[in-house]
Design an enzyme around this catalytic site. Structure first.
Site, short mmCIF file in Angstrom:
data_model
loop_
_atom_site.label_atom_id
_atom_site.label_comp_id
_atom_site.label_asym_id
_atom_site.label_seq_id
_atom_site.Cartn_x
_atom_site.Cartn_y
_atom_site.Cartn_z
N SER A 1 53.18 53.73 15.63
CA SER A 1 52.19 52.86 14.98
C SER A 1 52.44 52.77 13.48
O SER A 1 52.86 53.73 12.86
CB SER A 1 50.79 53.43 15.23
OG SER A 1 49.84 52.82 14.38
N GLN B 1 55.84 49.63 15.38
CA GLN B 1 54.77 48.63 15.49
C GLN B 1 54.34 48.20 14.10
O GLN B 1 54.10 49.03 13.22
CB GLN B 1 53.57 49.22 16.25
CG GLN B 1 52.37 48.30 16.34
CD GLN B 1 51.40 48.48 15.19
OE1 GLN B 1 51.25 49.60 14.68
NE2 GLN B 1 50.74 47.42 14.79
N TYR C 1 51.78 45.97 11.57
CA TYR C 1 50.68 45.12 11.16
C TYR C 1 51.15 44.39 9.91
O TYR C 1 51.78 45.01 9.04
CB TYR C 1 49.43 45.94 10.82
CG TYR C 1 48.69 46.48 12.02
CD1 TYR C 1 48.18 45.62 12.99
CD2 TYR C 1 48.46 47.84 12.17
CE1 TYR C 1 47.48 46.11 14.08
CE2 TYR C 1 47.75 48.34 13.26
CZ TYR C 1 47.27 47.48 14.21
OH TYR C 1 46.58 47.95 15.28
N THR D 1 52.10 43.30 16.16
CA THR D 1 50.79 43.20 16.81
C THR D 1 50.10 41.92 16.36
O THR D 1 49.90 41.71 15.16
CB THR D 1 49.95 44.44 16.48
OG1 THR D 1 50.66 45.58 16.95
CG2 THR D 1 48.58 44.39 17.15
N LYS E 1 53.19 41.60 20.40
CA LYS E 1 52.31 42.46 21.21
C LYS E 1 50.88 41.92 21.13
O LYS E 1 50.30 41.89 20.04
CB LYS E 1 52.35 43.89 20.64
CG LYS E 1 51.39 44.86 21.27
CD LYS E 1 51.58 46.26 20.71
CE LYS E 1 50.67 47.27 21.34
NZ LYS E 1 49.28 47.19 20.85
N SER F 1 49.15 42.44 26.26
CA SER F 1 48.30 43.56 25.83
C SER F 1 46.97 43.02 25.35
O SER F 1 46.92 41.94 24.74
CB SER F 1 49.00 44.30 24.67
OG SER F 1 48.14 45.28 24.10
N HIS G 1 45.23 45.29 23.57
CA HIS G 1 45.02 46.35 22.59
C HIS G 1 44.17 47.48 23.18
O HIS G 1 43.33 48.07 22.51
CB HIS G 1 44.35 45.78 21.34
CG HIS G 1 44.72 46.46 20.05
ND1 HIS G 1 45.44 45.84 19.07
CD2 HIS G 1 44.50 47.73 19.60
CE1 HIS G 1 45.62 46.69 18.05
NE2 HIS G 1 45.05 47.84 18.37
N ARG H 1 40.33 47.08 22.86
CA ARG H 1 39.67 47.46 21.60
C ARG H 1 39.43 46.26 20.68
O ARG H 1 38.87 46.41 19.60
CB ARG H 1 40.53 48.49 20.87
CG ARG H 1 40.63 49.79 21.63
CD ARG H 1 41.82 50.61 21.22
NE ARG H 1 41.68 51.30 19.94
CZ ARG H 1 40.99 52.41 19.75
NH1 ARG H 1 40.34 52.95 20.74
NH2 ARG H 1 40.95 52.98 18.56
N ASP I 1 50.89 46.49 28.67
CA ASP I 1 50.17 47.75 28.50
C ASP I 1 48.69 47.50 28.76
O ASP I 1 48.23 46.36 28.78
CB ASP I 1 50.43 48.39 27.13
CG ASP I 1 49.73 47.70 25.95
OD1 ASP I 1 48.67 47.05 26.14
OD2 ASP I 1 50.25 47.81 24.82
N VAL J 1 47.29 51.52 32.45
CA VAL J 1 48.27 52.10 33.37
C VAL J 1 48.07 53.62 33.42
O VAL J 1 48.21 54.30 32.41
CB VAL J 1 49.72 51.78 32.93
CG1 VAL J 1 50.73 52.47 33.85
CG2 VAL J 1 49.94 50.27 32.92
C1 FNR Z 1 45.76 51.68 19.97
N1 FNR Z 1 46.58 50.56 20.01
C2 FNR Z 1 47.30 50.20 18.90
N2 FNR Z 1 48.10 49.10 18.92
C3 FNR Z 1 48.82 48.75 17.84
O1 FNR Z 1 49.53 47.75 17.90
N3 FNR Z 1 48.77 49.50 16.70
C4 FNR Z 1 48.00 50.61 16.58
O2 FNR Z 1 47.97 51.26 15.56
C5 FNR Z 1 47.20 50.96 17.71
N4 FNR Z 1 46.37 52.03 17.65
C6 FNR Z 1 45.64 52.40 18.75
C7 FNR Z 1 44.83 53.52 18.69
C8 FNR Z 1 44.14 53.94 19.82
C9 FNR Z 1 43.25 55.14 19.73
C10 FNR Z 1 44.27 53.23 21.04
C11 FNR Z 1 43.57 53.69 22.29
C12 FNR Z 1 45.06 52.12 21.09
C13 FNR Z 1 46.76 49.81 21.28
C14 FNR Z 1 47.88 50.42 22.10
O3 FNR Z 1 49.13 50.12 21.52
C15 FNR Z 1 47.92 49.86 23.53
O4 FNR Z 1 47.88 48.44 23.49
C16 FNR Z 1 46.78 50.37 24.42
O5 FNR Z 1 46.42 51.68 24.09
C17 FNR Z 1 47.18 50.30 25.88
O6 FNR Z 1 46.12 50.61 26.71
P1 FNR Z 1 45.86 52.08 27.33
O7 FNR Z 1 47.18 52.59 27.91
O8 FNR Z 1 45.34 52.93 26.23
O9 FNR Z 1 44.84 51.80 28.39
#
Ligand code: FNR
Length: 367
Positions: free
Chosen positions: A106, A127, A129, A155, A230, A252, A254, A257, A285, A288
């Site tokens: 990340s 990844q 931003y 992302t 993503k 995805s 996310h 979230r 993602d 899973v």
């Molecule tokens: C994330 N995700 C995420 N994605 C991204 O592009 N940059 C990031 O910094 C983060 N940070 C992040 C923190 C936390 C606590 C979570 C749970 C998720 C999203 C992550 O890459 C991914 O898309 C999901 O977590 C996939 O789903 P599952 O496997 O958690 O169900």
């Protein structure tokens, strides 16, 4: 008692972690409908296994963007892993490398790209931003390149942060002994002296809301690394991504979230796969947790999947050993699913190995 599946780590993490940290990792946006649906949707997809096929040898290895990996199961980027365990991203990097698979780091990691690279060999993606200050973006991408990262996962579903009510209630903040390490060595322009939490809120506040396809073009001019977008979940955006010349798509939401009430990623996958017309690989993602989920995603056209929270929860429970165990359990379950479905290699997994609720009722497979 022995841990026998990936889900069990969540409860252990819940007991071990401070509530603020656990809630940050576990929660989804608003009503968390999509969070539940990311899991539930997998349970509505059923198998059509083939029998009496010699499955004494099964090969689950694959290639992603030209890189050979041992299985189609990879690590998604999740922010701030040192809140889960002191080793944080180091442990994840070592576990992914030991499993012969890809880790995505990340932008908001608590270890820098250089520190993660120093853990040893391994195929890693970074990844990204995109910040308002493109100088910051360019510096970050260059550092990731120099540290040997092999692709950028851009992302695209986060022009603003989704509303996660637990974080609001807990007044979530990065603990003061941690920093977003990738930002430490950067020339942050106007931002001079700051404390650590200042850095974290700077990072979140600086994400560029104007991000558009022209910025994808710009990114291609500053790096030769392949770019994965993503956060695509529609056919329309898939066609634009193909036109933009990206190397692949990660379906995805996310981890549920961001925008609540988007479909589960496994429900959106086939639309994206069809629109991509085989021109670029599509990954998934979201939710899973079982080898059967991996198989379902591949049967619906994914080239591989990524896991997010299982890494965080196992990291909290057992550090690197936990992440290794999660990857091993998913590998074993996926291989077993292949054997019981009559598939000996990934290319033998077909659409006819699963049935979904949007398939027409049929008594025989399509010819
Ligand atoms: C994330 N995700 C995420 N994605 C991204 O592009 N940059 C990031 O910094 C983060 N940070 C992040 C923190 C936390 C606590 C979570 C749970 C998720 C999203 C992550 O890459 C991914 O898309 C999901 O977590 C996939 O789903 P599952 O496997 O958690 O169900």
């Amino acid at each position: 008692m022995e841990i026998t599946n990936v889900m069990e780590y969540q409860e252990i993490a819940r007991q071990k972690l401070p509530k603020m940290v656990y809630d940050y990792y576990a929660s989804g946006a608003e009503d968390q409908w999509t969070l539940r649906e990311n899991r539930n949707a997998f349970s509505r997809i059923l198998f059509r296994p083939r029998i009496l096929i010699d499955v004494s040898k099964i090969d689950i290895s694959t290639t992603v963007l030209g890189f050979n990996i041992s299985m189609p199961i990879m690590v998604a980027p999740t922010a701030m892993q040192k809140m889960a365990h002191p080793e944080g991203e180091y442990a994840t990097a070592r576990a992914a490398s030991a499993a012969g698979t890809i880790m995505t780091l990340s932008s908001w990691s608590t270890s820098s790209v250089e520190e993660v690279a120093s853990t040893g060999p391994g195929i890693r993606f970074f990844q990204l931003y995109v910040y308002k200050d493109r100088n910051v973006v360019a510096q970050l991408v260059k550092r990731a390149e120099r540290a040997g990262f092999k692709a950028i996962a851009l992302t695209v579903d986060t022009p603003r942060l989704g509303r996660r009510e637990a974080d609001i209630k807990n007044r979530f903040a990065l603990p003061p002994y941690l920093t977003l390490k990738n930002f430490e060595g950067l020339d942050l322009g106007k931002m001079h002296k700051t404390n650590d939490s200042g850095l974290a809120s700077y990072a979140a506040g600086q994400v560029d809301r104007t991000l558009s396809w022209k910025d994808v073009k710009w990114l291609q001019t500053i790096t030769d690394l392949p770019i994965l977008v993503k956060g695509v979940i529609t056919a329309e955006d898939t066609r634009l991504a193909v036109e933009a010349g990206v190397a692949g798509i990660i379906v995805s939401n996310h981890g549920a979230r961001q925008l609540d009430y988007v479909p589960a990623t496994i429900m959106a996958l086939e639309e994206v796969v069809k629109a991509a017309q085989g021109r670029i690989p599509v990954f998934l993602d979201g939710g899973v947790r079982r080898g059967t989920d991996v198989f379902k995603a591949l049967a619906l056209g994914a080239s591989g999947i990524f896991i997010g929270r299982p890494v965080l929860f196992s990291l909290a429970a057992e550090g690197e050993a936990g992440v290794r165990k999660v990857l091993q359990m998913l590998r074993d379950e996926f291989e077993l699913t292949m054997a019981l479905s009559g598939c000996r290699s990934l290319k033998e997994i077909t659409r006819d190995h699963v049935v979904t609720e949007w398939d027409r009722p049929r008594i025989a497979p399509r010819l």
